[in-house]
Design a protein around this motif. Sequence first.
Motif, PDB file in Angstrom:
ATOM      1  N   LEU A 130       5.895   1.687 -23.923  1.00 57.20           N
ATOM      2  CA  LEU A 130       4.698   0.863 -24.228  1.00 57.20           C
ATOM      3  C   LEU A 130       4.608  -0.277 -23.218  1.00 57.20           C
ATOM      4  N   HIS A 135       0.494   3.586 -23.687  1.00 53.52           N
ATOM      5  CA  HIS A 135       1.589   3.943 -24.615  1.00 53.52           C
ATOM      6  C   HIS A 135       1.715   5.480 -24.619  1.00 53.52           C
ATOM      7  N   ASN A 167      -7.142  -1.621 -26.015  1.00 50.52           N
ATOM      8  CA  ASN A 167      -5.689  -1.835 -26.007  1.00 50.52           C
ATOM      9  C   ASN A 167      -4.945  -0.601 -25.478  1.00 50.52           C
ATOM     10  N   ASN A 168      -3.619  -0.734 -25.377  1.00 52.84           N
ATOM     11  CA  ASN A 168      -2.773   0.323 -24.805  1.00 52.84           C
ATOM     12  C   ASN A 168      -2.943   1.671 -25.506  1.00 52.84           C
ATOM     13  N   VAL A 169      -3.032   1.650 -26.840  1.00 54.51           N
ATOM     14  CA  VAL A 169      -3.136   2.909 -27.578  1.00 54.51           C
ATOM     15  C   VAL A 169      -4.507   3.549 -27.356  1.00 54.51           C
ATOM     16  N   ASP A 232      -5.788   0.978 -34.711  1.00 51.25           N
ATOM     17  CA  ASP A 232      -4.555   0.254 -34.355  1.00 51.25           C
ATOM     18  C   ASP A 232      -4.791  -1.208 -34.739  1.00 51.25           C
ATOM     19  N   ILE A 233      -3.725  -1.994 -34.735  1.00 51.28           N
ATOM     20  CA  ILE A 233      -3.860  -3.418 -35.079  1.00 51.28           C
ATOM     21  C   ILE A 233      -4.825  -4.123 -34.119  1.00 51.28           C
ATOM     22  N   SER A 236      -2.565  -7.141 -30.233  1.00 46.42           N
ATOM     23  CA  SER A 236      -1.361  -6.431 -29.801  1.00 46.42           C
ATOM     24  C   SER A 236      -0.240  -7.400 -29.451  1.00 46.42           C
ATOM     25  N   MET A 237       0.981  -6.852 -29.386  1.00 50.18           N
ATOM     26  CA  MET A 237       2.138  -7.669 -29.012  1.00 50.18           C
ATOM     27  C   MET A 237       1.875  -8.323 -27.650  1.00 50.18           C
ATOM     28  N   CYS A 273      -0.981   4.475 -35.052  1.00 49.89           N
ATOM     29  CA  CYS A 273       0.327   4.491 -34.387  1.00 49.89           C
ATOM     30  C   CYS A 273       1.378   3.721 -35.175  1.00 49.89           C
ATOM     31  N   LEU A 274       0.925   2.766 -36.002  1.00 53.02           N
ATOM     32  CA  LEU A 274       1.785   1.859 -36.768  1.00 53.02           C
ATOM     33  C   LEU A 274       2.548   0.922 -35.823  1.00 53.02           C
ATOM     34  N   PRO A 275       2.930  -0.275 -36.271  1.00 51.89           N
ATOM     35  CA  PRO A 275       2.781  -0.824 -37.622  1.00 51.89           C
ATOM     36  C   PRO A 275       1.328  -1.168 -37.968  1.00 51.89           C
TER      37      PRO A 275
END
Length: 331
Positions: A130, A135, A167-169, A232-233, A236-237, A273-275
């Motif tokens: 990731l 990802h 985002n990445n996903v 997805d959230i 992101s991180m 993808c979670l969380p």
Amino acid sequence: MPISLSGRSFLKLLDFGPDEIQYLIDLARGFKDLKRTGTPHRYLAGKNIVLLFEKTSTRTRCAFEVAAMDLGMGVTYLDPGSSQMGMKESIEDTARVLGRMYDGIEYRGFGQDIVEDLAVNAGVPVWNGLTTEFHPTQMIADMLTVHENFPQGIRGLKLVFLGDARNNVANSLMVACAKLGLHFVACGPNQQMPEDELVRQCREIASDTGGTITLSEDIDASCVDAHVVYTDIWLSMGEDDELWAERIRLLEPYRVTERVMSMAHPSGIFLHCLPSFHDTKTTIGAQVAEKFGLGEMEVEDAVFESKQSRVFDQAENRMHTIKAVMYATLS
Ligand code: CP
Ligand code: NVA
């Protein structure tokens, strides 16, 4: 020509052809059968891998560790708090050192340029666990899950990503769909759409595979007859917590609700993808609920827990597919 990925790094799906991606999915399916029947498969005994994590993880870390152990390999986990990485030694130097000791390196962290740089310097296969942009190991698991639910074939299916479509996903899903001939719809506000250049690249790829790429703000038009609804959230991180208020304002209309799922294809499934923030049983979920009065974010709890939800199959598939990626590149 039989497919061989021996010695290759796995950094982003753009680097792989449709047949190579399908090969990894099929390989993973074989590994899943071996696991299910308790058949030993210590094919890489004697090798060792190292996992570099600059961001937190549950699934990716555990998938790499269990997969490596099943294949007979030794595993070391390193994060910035327990190694010299980042604070006293650059990622590049760290990789050059680790490439002398290990047979493969996983990296989870920030810019895609970092993992690309690692792969140039490490001298052993590097796997992207990731980055801010992509990802890719998640995608092999997701496409395996789609295959399991649509055994007649995934080409031509409609996959809708709702929410933070830059985002990445979301980026990786767009590439995966383009490569494998699915119809990808990014559904969200215009401010959160994928970069133009990546959209252009994916449309070019899709023109060869029969897939399509659509960007839309219209939820009803996007979700009608969807075979897969994915989210997805919303933050992101690595993104600033200050952005929560704006993200909630922009993305709340794009939550995956029971109404959205009712518009999907009768066999449609929900993936994540979670969380996930589908309730308030997490620290951040509870904080957001208190501050913004929102008890569920990107997906309603009722959808997350519904019969259409395949999120835990998807999570399990991370392990089988990461095993396939390591086996294909290290053997
Ligand atoms: N989906 C995923 O990558 O989960 P983790 O962040 O727990 O690894
Ligand atoms: N977009 C999320 C994915 C987590 C697996 C993030 O980067 O935090």
